[in-house]
Design an enzyme around this catalytic site. Sequence first.
Site, mmCIF file in Angstrom:
data_model
loop_
_atom_site.group_PDB
_atom_site.id
_atom_site.type_symbol
_atom_site.label_atom_id
_atom_site.label_comp_id
_atom_site.label_asym_id
_atom_site.label_seq_id
_atom_site.Cartn_x
_atom_site.Cartn_y
_atom_site.Cartn_z
ATOM 1 N N ASN A 1 -18.768 14.422 -17.528
ATOM 2 C CA ASN A 1 -19.801 15.261 -16.897
ATOM 3 C C ASN A 1 -19.451 16.752 -16.923
ATOM 4 O O ASN A 1 -20.017 17.545 -16.186
ATOM 5 C CB ASN A 1 -20.079 14.799 -15.466
ATOM 6 C CG ASN A 1 -18.843 14.921 -14.587
ATOM 7 O OD1 ASN A 1 -17.733 15.124 -15.106
ATOM 8 N ND2 ASN A 1 -19.009 14.817 -13.284
ATOM 9 N N ASP B 1 3.313 0.705 -7.753
ATOM 10 C CA ASP B 1 4.000 1.992 -7.761
ATOM 11 C C ASP B 1 5.154 1.988 -6.763
ATOM 12 O O ASP B 1 4.987 1.586 -5.610
ATOM 13 C CB ASP B 1 2.989 3.086 -7.386
ATOM 14 C CG ASP B 1 3.639 4.443 -7.369
ATOM 15 O OD1 ASP B 1 4.086 4.873 -8.443
ATOM 16 O OD2 ASP B 1 3.728 5.048 -6.290
ATOM 17 N N ASP C 1 -16.999 18.748 -15.896
ATOM 18 C CA ASP C 1 -16.505 19.557 -14.778
ATOM 19 C C ASP C 1 -15.021 19.884 -14.979
ATOM 20 O O ASP C 1 -14.372 20.415 -14.082
ATOM 21 C CB ASP C 1 -16.726 18.848 -13.426
ATOM 22 C CG ASP C 1 -16.001 17.506 -13.351
ATOM 23 O OD1 ASP C 1 -15.363 17.111 -14.350
ATOM 24 O OD2 ASP C 1 -16.063 16.865 -12.284
ATOM 25 N N GLU D 1 6.844 -0.863 -10.982
ATOM 26 C CA GLU D 1 7.540 0.356 -11.411
ATOM 27 C C GLU D 1 8.921 0.359 -10.779
ATOM 28 O O GLU D 1 9.064 0.541 -9.574
ATOM 29 C CB GLU D 1 6.775 1.610 -10.962
ATOM 30 C CG GLU D 1 7.397 2.862 -11.550
ATOM 31 C CD GLU D 1 7.441 4.065 -10.620
ATOM 32 O OE1 GLU D 1 7.869 5.131 -11.079
ATOM 33 O OE2 GLU D 1 7.065 3.939 -9.445
HETATM 34 C C1 NOJ Z 1 5.710 7.086 -9.001
HETATM 35 C C2 NOJ Z 1 4.652 7.749 -9.815
HETATM 36 O O1 NOJ Z 1 4.765 7.319 -11.159
HETATM 37 C C3 NOJ Z 1 4.820 9.236 -9.679
HETATM 38 O O2 NOJ Z 1 3.928 9.931 -10.507
HETATM 39 C C4 NOJ Z 1 4.649 9.606 -8.231
HETATM 40 O O3 NOJ Z 1 4.868 10.977 -8.068
HETATM 41 C C5 NOJ Z 1 5.619 8.819 -7.361
HETATM 42 N N1 NOJ Z 1 5.510 7.423 -7.628
HETATM 43 C C6 NOJ Z 1 5.371 9.052 -5.899
HETATM 44 O O4 NOJ Z 1 4.109 8.603 -5.555
HETATM 45 CA CA CA Z 2 -15.523 14.835 -14.962
#
Ligand code: NOJ
Ligand code: CA
Length: 553
Positions: A22, A198, A24, A255
């Site tokens: 869009n 994460d 932006d 992760e």
């Molecule tokens: C892991 C994520 O990959 C990273 O980008 C983020 O800053 C940290 N977790 C903290 O949220």
């Molecule tokens: Ca956009």
Amino acid sequence: MNKWYQKAMIYQIYPKSFKDSNNDGIGDINGITESLDYVQQLGTNTLWLNPIFVSPQIDNGYDVSNYFAIDPLLGTMDDFQKLVEAIHKRKMHLVLDLPINDTSDQHPWFQDAIKNKDSIFRDYYIWSENQGNRPNNWGSFFGGSVWEPDPNGGSQYYCHIFDKKMPDLNWKNPEVRKSMADIAKFWIDKGVDGFRLDAFIHIAKANFGQNILNQKEKFPVDSSFYANLPEVKLYLKDFIKLVKGYKDDVFFLGEASSADAYQAAEYTRPERFGCDMVVTSDNYGEMYPMTDSKIPMFFQPRQLSIKRLKETFSVWEAVLEKISLPALTWGNHDISRVLDRLHIDSQDNDLPKALAVCMYLQRGIPIIYYGEEIGMRNLKYKKLRDFHDQRALDLIDFMQSKGYSDEEILTLLNQQDEMTARGPFQWSADKFVGFSNHHPWNWATHNDAAADEAVKNDGSLFAFYRAVLKIKTQPLFSEGQYLLLKTDAKIYAFERELNGKKAFVIVNFDHKTVKYRVPTVKVVHTLLSNKASSLVDNVVTMEQSGSIVIEEK
Ligand code: NOJ
Ligand code: CA
């Protein structure tokens, strides 16, 4: 191999930087939907999107304030449903990034927790005892202490191992595990096939009554106090059981940036309700020459080390062999792009191909960071003021205080900072690289890689990636056993074997032409080769950066 994700080939998209539908200046969900032909043409079959939930964007979406809605910057729930539908129509899968270690301080749980000390959400977070001072000297990954005073007063501090606007959740509390599982179930109902968990290795903390021994820094960082503690597995198990009980083929990609192969094995044992796979930053086959020991580790320049590549993968492959699949990746949004990180000459199209062959044809699941397949490099910012992320700002302060020139700092940041790896996907040579008609949110000088040309050219890096991924679809390459072969120091060669049939992947990282006898008496043929690598009577001749994939007939 009966779960869909065992055949996954993942393409990681940083949504704000992929395609702006869009105009932006910010990439969005509809932009991703429009781009599925491209992703599929490459041969990847699974998308992992960095967080798309409502967020104040202190940490680019990892700070979530509402897990049940799409951030308006990126689109709407309706856009999301269309994306899921389009992905599934192509028999592809979708993995969402789920930040589970912390929330935004704007999240209603935290807001309620600080407004009302008797709130049931108070115990969703981690608080110090009522002692009026910080319980220890632990340092946050984003600088300063991990302890921040309760914003509404009183004598307690809350814990945050990342930004102070990202309070850590208290996973000791079973309600937190249940709430997180409810969030996962909500997205499963919307059609999501998996989650990247994460920072999951941080969900348990050591006893607070201990300081990190370090004379030099006020708030030293030592992740052994807040990473990979034994309780992580217990908490994770509860959460994953709840979610897999709801849908058993949900894919959990954890992760585990600082986990070694043995910890990765513990996190992924199938019988224990852990992750299905973990991704670590231990496996890039890099070494740190430590050219300047004053500079923090994260910003140290790196070099590809074939020795390290061999050591790392022979260990990871062996340790995980009967347990889970290793993640095969050259990078992500948290690290400088691979071609810059490894100082690969901008005219060199062969070494990038060699990197793709040797990484992705090992046993494991490829994860390709958007743009890698066309040779995108880091953005190059013009001035120090263009850097906004906290890690870069801290480095600037630190290096200026040590007398480094702005020029030196800029060179280092352009080489190593993560924001330079999050540039707009280069669709074309248009003004804003075909990403948008509007000035992109993250913009600086870039190289001339462009997807529209790459897809048309048989000799392009893109075409080579596509050929590698095509080979990867064969069971021999997705399921076969991995064995590191004995070679000269600068040759990386491994064998894949399945039901008596073998294939060999050989890459010459040496500066000279080499010969290598393929260790088989059977007749072999070439599946893929680059740089005039040839095979005569089972002997391969390869120039510098040459690569070849050979299969027994
Ligand atoms: C892991 C994520 O990959 C990273 O980008 C983020 O800053 C940290 N977790 C903290 O949220
Ligand atoms: Ca956009």
